[in-house]
Scaffold this motif. Structure first.
Motif, PDB file in Angstrom:
ATOM      1  N   LEU A  90      -9.001  11.674  -3.844  1.00 34.72           N
ATOM      2  CA  LEU A  90      -7.477  11.682  -4.311  1.00 34.72           C
ATOM      3  C   LEU A  90      -7.454  11.564  -5.777  1.00 34.72           C
ATOM      4  O   LEU A  90      -6.504  11.425  -6.305  1.00 34.72           O
ATOM      5  CB  LEU A  90      -6.776  10.398  -3.523  1.00 34.72           C
ATOM      6  CG  LEU A  90      -6.698  10.781  -2.071  1.00 34.72           C
ATOM      7  CD1 LEU A  90      -6.412   9.492  -1.421  1.00 34.72           C
ATOM      8  CD2 LEU A  90      -5.730  11.622  -1.788  1.00 34.72           C
ATOM      9  N   ALA A  92      -0.565   9.286  -3.431  1.00 32.77           N
ATOM     10  CA  ALA A  92      -1.222  10.338  -2.857  1.00 32.77           C
ATOM     11  C   ALA A  92      -0.435  11.693  -2.412  1.00 32.77           C
ATOM     12  O   ALA A  92      -1.181  12.727  -2.148  1.00 32.77           O
ATOM     13  CB  ALA A  92      -2.177   9.805  -1.638  1.00 32.77           C
ATOM     14  N   ALA A 144       8.398  15.365  -2.305  1.00 31.42           N
ATOM     15  CA  ALA A 144       7.564  16.383  -2.197  1.00 31.42           C
ATOM     16  C   ALA A 144       8.314  18.010  -2.169  1.00 31.42           C
ATOM     17  O   ALA A 144       7.692  18.878  -2.176  1.00 31.42           O
ATOM     18  CB  ALA A 144       6.698  16.378  -0.922  1.00 31.42           C
ATOM     19  N   ALA A 172       3.033   8.332  10.108  1.00 36.52           N
ATOM     20  CA  ALA A 172       2.400   8.962   9.132  1.00 36.52           C
ATOM     21  C   ALA A 172       1.778  10.361   9.508  1.00 36.52           C
ATOM     22  O   ALA A 172       1.915  11.184   8.462  1.00 36.52           O
ATOM     23  CB  ALA A 172       1.363   8.012   8.339  1.00 36.52           C
ATOM     24  N   PHE A 199      -8.222   8.806  -7.525  1.00 35.71           N
ATOM     25  CA  PHE A 199      -7.591   7.467  -8.159  1.00 35.71           C
ATOM     26  C   PHE A 199      -9.076   7.090  -8.823  1.00 35.71           C
ATOM     27  O   PHE A 199      -8.854   6.181  -9.857  1.00 35.71           O
ATOM     28  CB  PHE A 199      -7.476   6.548  -6.914  1.00 35.71           C
ATOM     29  CG  PHE A 199      -6.067   6.954  -6.641  1.00 35.71           C
ATOM     30  CD1 PHE A 199      -4.991   7.074  -7.016  1.00 35.71           C
ATOM     31  CD2 PHE A 199      -5.987   7.216  -5.223  1.00 35.71           C
ATOM     32  CE1 PHE A 199      -3.849   7.082  -6.437  1.00 35.71           C
ATOM     33  CE2 PHE A 199      -4.743   7.193  -4.286  1.00 35.71           C
ATOM     34  CZ  PHE A 199      -3.681   7.327  -5.198  1.00 35.71           C
ATOM     35  N   GLN A 237       0.867  -1.333   0.025  1.00 35.82           N
ATOM     36  CA  GLN A 237      -0.016  -0.076  -0.006  1.00 35.82           C
ATOM     37  C   GLN A 237       0.845   1.116  -0.047  1.00 35.82           C
ATOM     38  O   GLN A 237       0.316   2.426   0.233  1.00 35.82           O
ATOM     39  CB  GLN A 237      -0.940  -0.097   1.263  1.00 35.82           C
ATOM     40  CG  GLN A 237      -1.946  -1.058   1.216  1.00 35.82           C
ATOM     41  CD  GLN A 237      -3.043  -0.956   2.048  1.00 35.82           C
ATOM     42  OE1 GLN A 237      -3.290   0.294   2.523  1.00 35.82           O
ATOM     43  NE2 GLN A 237      -3.723  -2.075   2.321  1.00 35.82           N
ATOM     44  N   ARG A 289      -3.557  16.472  -4.594  1.00 38.30           N
ATOM     45  CA  ARG A 289      -2.523  15.699  -3.649  1.00 38.30           C
ATOM     46  C   ARG A 289      -1.407  16.443  -2.944  1.00 38.30           C
ATOM     47  O   ARG A 289      -1.040  16.017  -1.822  1.00 38.30           O
ATOM     48  CB  ARG A 289      -1.930  14.592  -4.819  1.00 38.30           C
ATOM     49  CG  ARG A 289      -2.845  13.774  -5.187  1.00 38.30           C
ATOM     50  CD  ARG A 289      -2.441  12.835  -6.372  1.00 38.30           C
ATOM     51  NE  ARG A 289      -3.187  11.764  -6.582  1.00 38.30           N
ATOM     52  CZ  ARG A 289      -3.241  10.804  -7.760  1.00 38.30           C
ATOM     53  NH1 ARG A 289      -1.891  10.600  -8.200  1.00 38.30           N
ATOM     54  NH2 ARG A 289      -4.122   9.940  -7.914  1.00 38.30           N
ATOM     55  N   SER A 340      -3.908   0.683   6.295  1.00 37.88           N
ATOM     56  CA  SER A 340      -2.587   0.102   7.064  1.00 37.88           C
ATOM     57  C   SER A 340      -1.402   1.088   6.382  1.00 37.88           C
ATOM     58  O   SER A 340      -0.920   0.783   5.491  1.00 37.88           O
ATOM     59  CB  SER A 340      -2.446  -1.373   6.432  1.00 37.88           C
ATOM     60  OG  SER A 340      -1.443  -1.783   7.031  1.00 37.88           O
ATOM     61  N   TYR A 371       0.090   5.498  -1.210  1.00 36.46           N
ATOM     62  CA  TYR A 371       0.443   6.345  -0.311  1.00 36.46           C
ATOM     63  C   TYR A 371       1.306   7.458  -1.334  1.00 36.46           C
ATOM     64  O   TYR A 371       1.414   8.675  -1.009  1.00 36.46           O
ATOM     65  CB  TYR A 371       1.395   5.794   0.804  1.00 36.46           C
ATOM     66  CG  TYR A 371       1.479   6.727   2.048  1.00 36.46           C
ATOM     67  CD1 TYR A 371       0.417   6.971   2.862  1.00 36.46           C
ATOM     68  CD2 TYR A 371       2.724   6.960   2.328  1.00 36.46           C
ATOM     69  CE1 TYR A 371       0.547   7.840   3.926  1.00 36.46           C
ATOM     70  CE2 TYR A 371       2.964   7.908   3.294  1.00 36.46           C
ATOM     71  CZ  TYR A 371       1.753   8.259   4.389  1.00 36.46           C
ATOM     72  OH  TYR A 371       1.897   9.036   5.493  1.00 36.46           O
ATOM     73  N   ASP A 395      -2.307  17.037  -8.940  1.00 36.04           N
ATOM     74  CA  ASP A 395      -0.947  17.550  -8.414  1.00 36.04           C
ATOM     75  C   ASP A 395      -1.238  18.441  -7.391  1.00 36.04           C
ATOM     76  O   ASP A 395      -0.760  18.435  -6.197  1.00 36.04           O
ATOM     77  CB  ASP A 395       0.012  17.940  -9.338  1.00 36.04           C
ATOM     78  CG  ASP A 395       0.591  16.961 -10.180  1.00 36.04           C
ATOM     79  OD1 ASP A 395       0.436  15.786 -10.012  1.00 36.04           O
ATOM     80  OD2 ASP A 395       0.971  17.174 -11.417  1.00 36.04           O
ATOM     81  N   ARG A 403       4.645  17.886   6.199  1.00 30.93           N
ATOM     82  CA  ARG A 403       4.310  18.311   4.755  1.00 30.93           C
ATOM     83  C   ARG A 403       3.470  19.563   4.962  1.00 30.93           C
ATOM     84  O   ARG A 403       2.969  20.355   4.059  1.00 30.93           O
ATOM     85  CB  ARG A 403       3.402  17.265   4.192  1.00 30.93           C
ATOM     86  CG  ARG A 403       4.445  16.070   3.498  1.00 30.93           C
ATOM     87  CD  ARG A 403       3.661  15.251   2.967  1.00 30.93           C
ATOM     88  NE  ARG A 403       3.020  15.860   1.622  1.00 30.93           N
ATOM     89  CZ  ARG A 403       1.944  15.384   1.196  1.00 30.93           C
ATOM     90  NH1 ARG A 403       1.098  14.533   1.534  1.00 30.93           N
ATOM     91  NH2 ARG A 403       1.497  16.164   0.089  1.00 30.93           N
ATOM     92  N   TYR A 442      -2.696  11.609   3.189  1.00 31.12           N
ATOM     93  CA  TYR A 442      -3.740  10.507   3.052  1.00 31.12           C
ATOM     94  C   TYR A 442      -3.185   9.375   3.964  1.00 31.12           C
ATOM     95  O   TYR A 442      -1.892   9.242   3.958  1.00 31.12           O
ATOM     96  CB  TYR A 442      -4.008   9.983   1.591  1.00 31.12           C
ATOM     97  CG  TYR A 442      -4.432   8.695   1.467  1.00 31.12           C
ATOM     98  CD1 TYR A 442      -5.752   8.569   1.808  1.00 31.12           C
ATOM     99  CD2 TYR A 442      -3.756   7.589   0.681  1.00 31.12           C
ATOM    100  CE1 TYR A 442      -6.385   7.120   1.631  1.00 31.12           C
ATOM    101  CE2 TYR A 442      -4.227   6.391   0.439  1.00 31.12           C
ATOM    102  CZ  TYR A 442      -5.305   6.116   1.109  1.00 31.12           C
ATOM    103  OH  TYR A 442      -5.966   4.896   0.847  1.00 31.12           O
ATOM    104  N   LEU A 443      -3.844   8.778   4.865  1.00 32.01           N
ATOM    105  CA  LEU A 443      -3.494   7.936   5.425  1.00 32.01           C
ATOM    106  C   LEU A 443      -4.240   6.544   5.201  1.00 32.01           C
ATOM    107  O   LEU A 443      -5.608   6.599   5.599  1.00 32.01           O
ATOM    108  CB  LEU A 443      -3.763   7.840   7.298  1.00 32.01           C
ATOM    109  CG  LEU A 443      -2.504   8.448   7.812  1.00 32.01           C
ATOM    110  CD1 LEU A 443      -2.137   9.891   7.608  1.00 32.01           C
ATOM    111  CD2 LEU A 443      -2.796   8.285   9.296  1.00 32.01           C
ATOM    112  N   PRO A 444      -3.641   5.494   4.470  1.00 29.99           N
ATOM    113  CA  PRO A 444      -4.636   4.497   4.207  1.00 29.99           C
ATOM    114  C   PRO A 444      -4.670   3.403   5.471  1.00 29.99           C
ATOM    115  O   PRO A 444      -4.207   3.778   6.407  1.00 29.99           O
ATOM    116  CB  PRO A 444      -3.470   3.607   3.261  1.00 29.99           C
ATOM    117  CG  PRO A 444      -2.226   4.302   3.386  1.00 29.99           C
ATOM    118  CD  PRO A 444      -2.331   5.748   4.020  1.00 29.99           C
TER     119      PRO A 444
END
Lengths: 482, 270
Positions: B83, A169, B137, B176, B85, A162, B108, B117, A166, B105, B183, B113-115
């Motif tokens: 996002l 994103a 970045a 994260a 996607f 994943q 984002r 997991s 990340y 761009d 950021r 973004y925190l998936p």
């Protein structure tokens, strides 16, 4: 790609290297790859250097042995024969090509065209017949496998853990990621090719041209680039590492193992060639029609005899100012050589056509393309082998006819006819050993770099087409990834 | 005890909740937020299979919005659409005033973004992970700034230089979040952020999210945890089969009533 994006590509590439350096598998694979390439380069270079030295010496010995023969009947020298050796090209230290299978020396004698012999693969043990661990084999066959082991998970790993979503994103584009991973893999290609490139450059000290060396190194770089692109594509398309690895393993088996054999089989099916035994029988049948050059009374030479009598305006062969037996031997040799050359050319043309058919498979297998390219550029291709056969045949014909000329001009016909009467007559039917100097020195050199480069153009185009198609595919996948 | 009322935005076939949802006070409160995330009539289908159906909601600056729903309700799909996607089949999605599909761009770059997991890179340490993502970045941060971010998310100092493969899920989430803080992303999209965390870690995480919202961050989290959502969110949207069937606003200085949301969640079988 802008400088700004390129700096991101470099960051991704550096991180990939950091991953490899911390991964036991990647480091092991890299170490094995480098060790194999280095060792094969060193071992093959030593072997080929020794071979080259040995063949030079053997050639020199063979020539010396011929001219050192005592006074003899000239036709005995025709059958004493002579050896011609093919000195390997400097670059063949990296790719022995078909030399290992075709043999590197020929026994030259009157009335016969012998096959090349002492092929490494024929005189080796059962195990060595499976093929040597040459630098070409390592880079053509094993290097793609090593690249697969290192790179199969380059993108799929990110997806599986994943980190891909990340990364995307966070604003990193799919293309940046793929190009970065590709750059890291290309640096591995550089490492694999480095020993090969250094060795190739060393061959320049042995007389190899810069054009050939450059073509050789660039060819292998293009070939491994194809594999890098294939790996990136598979790793981008498959969502699981296992899927990417399985697909790449299948592709490797298909392109490196199956396709070269399909190419050979297709070539022999498309251009059938007569077997050696059948050819030998056909040659013998044709030669029989020409008569026996050892027998002056053979009916096949009746007309020849008549034309000579008319030419010299004499009534019998005893009155001829030259040796009739020598003339028959020379006439017979010329006619036999015509027939032998005719069959040899047929065989060589068939082999050449088969090679061409086989080379077409380079459009569907980069392995076939690089194999052809490598052998052509190095000078161990079928074309070079055929030139060796033609040049040795010319050498054979020249020295046999040279001896026949000595037979005609320097040995009296009556003495020749009485040669078996007693010891004194036998002695009288000999000519001076000074006549053996008619043998020309033989020094086989590889085709010029320009000719080799021209021949290799189709193989270069095949590799470039592979790269173009794969880059297109990766661009498409990169956009979809983003 | 504070009364929590669900607000409108419901589907037509849920009149009971819709009637209860009209609460003028909450509407006024929401008007104080400047809309950063705007989802307008969003629909998304895969091969004629509708995943999201006419979604409408906004999330403002300093607001914590929890999109609550069961498995397959379309929560993660909504985040992925935000996002860029997924391309919306209908409707539009704007982030910070820009259409997502036209300013990928930009969006984002503004979003953390925190998936579900947040594994990051297991072979790298927390510091190396953060430095890697920041360098991609084009953001330069000193060691001191990175240390400060780790301290802010309460990541134990002894773990900063350890490979992340030794981290618990909570520690990975904190790393994260630290990255997102570094950021300076004004928008947070969190996918099941507390799933798999122990109660202490959940409390620490919720506290961190509240602090981020107080500092002006826009936070959209998707979760199936009713209790967790009520603990932290200013507003909850109830998602069922890709449809937003209700919204609940927290009262002034209070929290959304868990029982009420739970009842609605169960009633709808979301």
């Amino acid at each position: 790609m802008s400088i700004h994006n390129f700096s991101k590509v470099v960051i991704v590439a550096k991180d990939e290297w950091r991953y490899w350096l911390r991964s036991k598998l990647a480091m092991t694979v890299l170490a094995i790859g480098l060790l194999l390439t280095l060792s094969s380069v060193v071992v093959t270079a030593i072997t080929m250097h020794e071979l080259s030295h040995a063949r030079h010496e053997l050639q020199s010995n063979a020539e010396q042995s011929f001219v050192d023969q005592p006074d003899r009947h000239p036709h005995r020298m025709v059958h004493y024969g002579h050896y011609a050796f093919r000195t390997p090209s400097p670059l063949s230290t990296l790719d022995p090509g078909i030399d290992a299978y075709t043999g590197n020396s020929i026994f030259l004698e009157g009335h016969r065209q012998n096959s090349a012999m002492f092929a490494d693969q024929r005189q080796g043990t059962a195990l060595t017949k499976l093929g040597s661990l040459t630098p070409a084999f390592i880079v053509q066959t094993l290097a793609p496998l090593l690249l697969i082991l290192i790179g199969y998970s380059s993108i799929s790993r990110e997806r599986e853990s994943q980190t891909l979503s990340y990364l995307l994103a966070q604003g990193t584009s799919g293309t940046t990621l793929i190009v970065g991973k590709g750059l890291a893999l290309l640096s591995v290609v550089g490492l694999i090719i480095a020993p090969l490139a250094v060795s190739a450059l060393f061959t320049m000290s042995a007389g190899e041209s810069l054009l050939a060396v450059t073509s050789f190194v660039v060819g292998y770089a293009l070939y491994l680039t194809v594999w890098v692109l294939l790996i990136l594509l598979a790793s981008s398309v498959f969502s699981k590492n296992s899927g990417s690895f399985t697909a790449l393993a299948f592709v490797w088996i298909l392109l490196c193992i199956v396709m070269p054999r399909v190419a050979s089989t297709s070539a022999s099916t498309a251009v059938p060639s007569t077997g050696k035994i059948e050819t030998d029988f056909a040659v013998k049948a044709e030669l029989r029609k020409l008569g026996d050059g050892h027998n002056t009374n053979d009916p096949a030479f009746k007309q020849f005899k008549q034309s000579l009598l008319e030419k010299y305006n004499v009534n019998s062969i005893d009155e001829l100012p030259v040796n009739f037996r020598g003339l028959v031997a020379s006439e017979s040799e010329a006619k036999q050589t015509d027939v032998l050359n005719q069959f040899a050319e047929q065989r060589m043309q068939a082999e050449l056509k088969q090679t061409q058919v086989s080379r077409y498979f380079g459009w569907v297998s980069p392995m076939v393309a690089i194999r052809s390219l490598s052998m052509i550029v190095v000078g161990t291709s079928i074309e070079t082998h055929h030139r060796f056969l033609r040049e040795t045949e010319q050498l054979r014909f020249d020295f046999v006819q040279g001896l026949n000329k000595v037979h005609i001009e320097k040995l009296n016909y009556q003495d020749d006819m009485n040669r078996n009467a007693n010891a004194a007559a036998t002695q009288k039917a000999r000519v001076s050993a000074d006549n053996w100097q008619i043998l020309q020195a033989f020094n086989f050199t590889v085709d010029s770099a320009n000719i080799r480069a021209q021949r290799s153009v189709p193989a270069f185009l095949q590799l470039l087409l592979w790269i173009a198609v794969l880059v297109g595919g990766i661009k498409f996948v990169g956009k979809r990834l983003s | 005890m504070t009364t929590h009322q669900p607000v409108n935005h419901t589907s037509n076939n849920d009149s009971t909740i819709a009637e209860q949802s009209k609460n003028q006070n909450n509407d006024n409160k929401r008007a104080n937020y400047k809309a950063i995330i705007e989802v307008d009539s969003l629909s998304f289908s895969i091969k004629n299979n509708a995943i999201l159906k006419n979604l409408n909601f906004t999330v403002g600056s300093g607001e914590i919005y929890a999109l609550l729903g069961g498995n397959g309700a379309g929560k993660s799909t909504t985040l992925k659409t935000l996002l860029g996607f997924n391309k919306p089949t209908q409707g539009s999605v704007r982030v910070a005033g820009k259409e997502v599909s036209k300013a990928l761009d930009f969006v984002r770059g503004k979003t953390a973004y925190l998936p579900e997991s947040a594994t990051l890179y297991p072979h790298l340490t927390a510091r190396e992970n953060v430095e890697y993502f920041l360098s991609l970045a084009d953001i330069n941060k000193t060691d001191e700034q990175i240390n400060a971010a780790f301290k802010r998310v309460a990541l134990q100092e002894g773990a900063w230089e350890r490979p992340m493969q030794t981290y618990s899920k909570g520690m990975r989430q904190k790393t994260a979040i630290a990255l997102a803080i570094l950021r300076e992303a004004p928008i947070f999209l969190l996918d099941e952020p507390t799933s798999g965390l122990d109660p202490v870690a959940i409390d620490e995480f919720n506290q961190l999210v509240r602090e981020l919202a107080l500092s002006g961050a826009t936070i959209l989290m998707v979760t199936h945890d009713v209790y967790g959502a009520c603990q932290v969110a200013n507003r909850i949207g109830l998602l069922r089969a890709g449809e937003l069937v209700g919204e609940f606003d927290a009262p002034e200085n209070g929290r959304i009533d868990t029982e009420q949301v739970h009842a609605a969640f169960a009633q709808r079988g979301a």
